[in-house]
Design a protein around this motif. Structure first.
Motif, PDB file in Angstrom:
ATOM      1  N   GLN A  48       0.836  -1.208   0.000  1.00  0.00           N
ATOM      2  CA  GLN A  48       0.000   0.000   0.000  1.00  0.00           C
ATOM      3  C   GLN A  48       0.870   1.257   0.000  1.00  0.00           C
ATOM      4  O   GLN A  48       0.567   2.238  -0.672  1.00  0.00           O
ATOM      5  CB  GLN A  48      -0.920   0.008   1.226  1.00  0.00           C
ATOM      6  N   TRP A 246      -6.586   8.209  -4.047  1.00  0.00           N
ATOM      7  CA  TRP A 246      -7.065   6.854  -3.793  1.00  0.00           C
ATOM      8  C   TRP A 246      -6.062   6.047  -2.978  1.00  0.00           C
ATOM      9  O   TRP A 246      -6.425   5.433  -1.961  1.00  0.00           O
ATOM     10  CB  TRP A 246      -7.348   6.126  -5.113  1.00  0.00           C
ATOM     11  N   GLN A 250      -6.390   4.696   0.845  1.00  0.00           N
ATOM     12  CA  GLN A 250      -6.263   3.289   1.201  1.00  0.00           C
ATOM     13  C   GLN A 250      -5.195   3.091   2.272  1.00  0.00           C
ATOM     14  O   GLN A 250      -5.331   2.250   3.161  1.00  0.00           O
ATOM     15  CB  GLN A 250      -5.915   2.460  -0.040  1.00  0.00           C
ATOM     16  N   ASN A 272      -8.168  -8.505  -0.155  1.00  0.00           N
ATOM     17  CA  ASN A 272      -7.744  -7.636  -1.250  1.00  0.00           C
ATOM     18  C   ASN A 272      -7.291  -8.474  -2.450  1.00  0.00           C
ATOM     19  O   ASN A 272      -7.543  -8.116  -3.600  1.00  0.00           O
ATOM     20  CB  ASN A 272      -6.610  -6.724  -0.779  1.00  0.00           C
ATOM     21  N   MET A 415     -16.548   2.021   1.764  1.00  0.00           N
ATOM     22  CA  MET A 415     -15.911   1.822   0.463  1.00  0.00           C
ATOM     23  C   MET A 415     -16.961   1.651  -0.633  1.00  0.00           C
ATOM     24  O   MET A 415     -16.829   2.184  -1.741  1.00  0.00           O
ATOM     25  CB  MET A 415     -14.995   0.592   0.517  1.00  0.00           C
TER      26      MET A 415
END
Length: 454
Positions: A48, A246, A250, A272, A415
Motif C-alpha cells: 500500500q 485513492w 487506502q 484484497n 468503500m
C-alpha cells in the motif's frame, strides 16, 4: 489502425498481463503466508505504501499514455514519439529519488505510518529492499504505458509472463531453500521481486525502442519539448492527484486496520487479493476502453467514443457480477489457501456478501472515470474523487469502523458508498456531454504537430 484499437483486441492482452501481475502479488501472499501471518501483514502494508508513492511518477506516465493515443489518432506520430521519451526521462528521475529515500529510512517510514512494533524488523527488510527498486517500478510503469497506448497491448503481456515465471521460481527457492538458494524467508521474497522487476524493465526497454514506426536511437534520449510536456502535465496532474487520493486514502484505511489489530490487517490483505482477481477482467475492459476512446477522440469521432464507453460498461458489469458470485460461493475455501487461522478466515468471510455490492459500483466508477480521463476531462474526475474518497471512504470509515466499533464491515460499507457515489457522478457527467467541449477537430496532415514543427 481501427483493427489495432479494437476494444477486444486491446483488452485480452491487458487482462492476461493484469492477471499475471495479480498472480505475482497472490503468489507473494500465498508463499509468504508459509513464513508467518505477520510477514503477510508487512507485505500488504508495504505494498500500500509503494502504491501511494507510485503516484509521483504516474502523474507523468498516465498523462503521457492518454496523450500518445490521442496524438496517434490525430496522425501526429512524431509528437507521440517525443512524448514517450519525455515521460521515460521524467519518471526515471522521480523513481531514483524514491529508491534512495526508501533504502535510507525504512524504520522511520514504518513508525510514521503506525506499523505495530512487533512487525518493525520485518518491515525494515522488506521496505528497504523492494522500496530500493522503485526506480525499476517507475520505468516499468512508464514503458508499459507508452507501449500499451500505441495499441500494442501484447508486449507488456509477454513481459508480465516472463516476470511471473522468474518471480515464482525465485520465491520458491528463497523460501524453501530450493535450487541451491539460501532459505532467506521474507528477505528472499523481497530479492525475488527486485530481480524479476529488473529483468522485466530491460525487456520493456528493448520493446520501447521499436514501439513507433521510427526506431528509437541514442540521440533521441535528448528529445524534449516544453509545449508537449505542458500538455502531458495538463492531463497528468489531475490523474496523479486522483490516483494519489485513492492510494493515500487506502493507506489511511490500513492505518485504521492497524488500530483494529494484526488479524484484521491480515484478513484485509487476503480479501484484497480475492477482490483484485474478481475485478481483473472489468479493469482490463476499462483500460482498453480508455485507450480506444483516447484514439477516437484524437480523430474527432465523438459518436464512436460514446459507443465505446457504454459497450465497455455493459461487458464489464456482466463479468464483475459473475466473478463476485464465484468469490461469494467459494470465498471461505479460497481464504483457507492463505491461512489456517479460523479468526482471520471468519473476518474475511464476513466481507464476501459486501463484495457482491462493491464490484458493480467499482466497475461503474472505474469504467466511466477512465473514459472521461481519456477525453481529457481529468479535472472533473479528480474533484469528485477528492470529495468522495476523503469524506465517505476515509472520514466515515473511521467513525463506523473505529469509533463505533463496526470494524472491517463498517470500513467496507463506506468503500461501497464511495464507489457508487463517484460512479453516479461520472455517469451524470458523461450524459451531460460537457466533456465534448473544445473537441479535437480530427487528424492532422502527416508530418505535422509540435514535435515536427520543433
Amino acid at each position: 489502425m481501427d483493427k489495432k484499437y479494437n476494444l477486444w483486441v486491446l483488452s485480452w492482452p491487458i487482462f492476461i498481463e493484469l492477471l499475471l501481475q495479480f498472480l505475482l502479488g497472490t503468489v507473494d501472499t500465498l508463499m509468504v503466508s508459509r513464513v508467518s501471518d505477520d510477514a503477510v501483514a508487512v507485505v500488504g502494508f508495504a505494498n500500500q505504501l509503494f502504491a501511494a508513492l507510485t503516484t509521483l511518477f504516474t502523474i507523468v506516465a498516465s498523462g503521457a499514455g492518454i496523450l500518445i493515443a490521442q496524438k496517434l489518432g490525430a496522425r501526429k506520430e512524431e509528437d507521440a514519439r517525443t512524448i514517450s521519451v519525455i515521460a521515460v526521462k521524467a519518471t526515471f528521475g522521480i523513481g531514483l529519488l524514491l529508491s534512495i529515500v526508501l533504502m535510507a529510512m525504512p524504520r522511520t517510514i514504518a513508525l510514521a505510518l503506525q506499523m505495530p512494533e512487533s512487525l518493525l524488523p520485518l518491515a525494515d527488510t522488506y521496505i528497504s529492499i523492494v522500496g530500493g527498486g522503485m526506480l525499476l517500478t517507475a520505468l516499468m510503469t512508464t514503458l508499459s504505458t507508452v507501449i500499451r497506448n500505441t495499441g500494442n497491448t501484447k508486449a507488456p503481456m509477454v513481459t508480465a509472463i516472463g516476470m511471473n515465471v522468474v518471480h515464482i521460481v525465485l520465491n520458491y527457492g528463497f523460501i524453501y531453500g530450493a535450487f541451491g538458494l539460501p532459505q532467506w524467508g521474507l528477505t528472499g521474497v523481497a530479492l525475488s521481486t527486485l530481480v524479476s522487476r529488473l529483468l522485466a524493465t530491460l525487456l520493456l526497454f528493448y520493446m520501447f525502442i521499436y514501439a513507433f514506426e521510427r526506431k528509437m536511437w541514442l540521440p533521441d534520449l535528448k528529445l524534449w519539448h516544453r509545449g508537449l510536456f505542458r500538455e502531458v502535465m495538463n492531463i497528468g496532474w489531475p490523474l496523479g492527484v486522483n490516483m494519489a487520493s485513492w492510494v493515500f486514502s487506502q493507506l489511511v484505511i490500513y492505518v485504521f486496520l492497524n488500530m483494529l489489530g494484526p488479524k484484521e490487517l491480515a484478513a484485509r490483505t487476503y480479501m484484497n487479493s480475492l477482490e483484485s482477481f474478481c475485478f481483473l477482467l472489468g479493469f482490463s475492459l476499462a483500460l482498453a476502453g480508455q485507450i480506444k476512446a483516447a484514439y477516437l477522440y484524437g480523430e474527432g469521432r465523438m459518436r464512436e467514443v460514446s459507443q465505446t464507453a457504454f459497450r465497455m460498461m455493459l461487458a464489464g458489469q456482466i463479468v464483475v457480477i459473475v466473478n463476485a458470485l464465484i468469490i461469494f460461493i467459494f470465498g471461505r475455501q479460497l481464504l483457507g489457501f492463505f491461512t489456517d487461522d479460523p479468526e482471520i478466515i471468519a473476518l474475511g468471510a464476513s466481507l464476501l456478501g459486501l463484495n457482491l455490492l462493491l464490484q458493480p459500483g467499482k466497475m461503474l466508477n472505474m469504467g466511466l472515470g477512465d473514459t472521461l480521463n481519456a477525453v481529457g476531462d481529468t479535472r472533473f474526475v479528480m474533484k469528485i474523487s477528492l470529495f468522495s474518497m476523503w469524506i465517505v471512504s476515509v472520514g466515515i470509515s473511521y467513525v463506523l469502523g473505529v469509533e463505533l466499533g463496526w470494524g472491517l464491515i463498517g470500513i467496507y460499507v463506506c468503500m461501497i458508498a464511495d464507489e457508487y457515489l463517484r460512479g453516479a457522478l461520472c455517469l451524470w457527467r458523461w450524459r451531460s456531454k460537457k466533456w465534448a467541449r473544445g473537441v479535437n477537430p480530427g487528424p492532422a496532415a502527416p508530418g505535422t504537430g509540435a514535435a515536427a514543427e520543433a
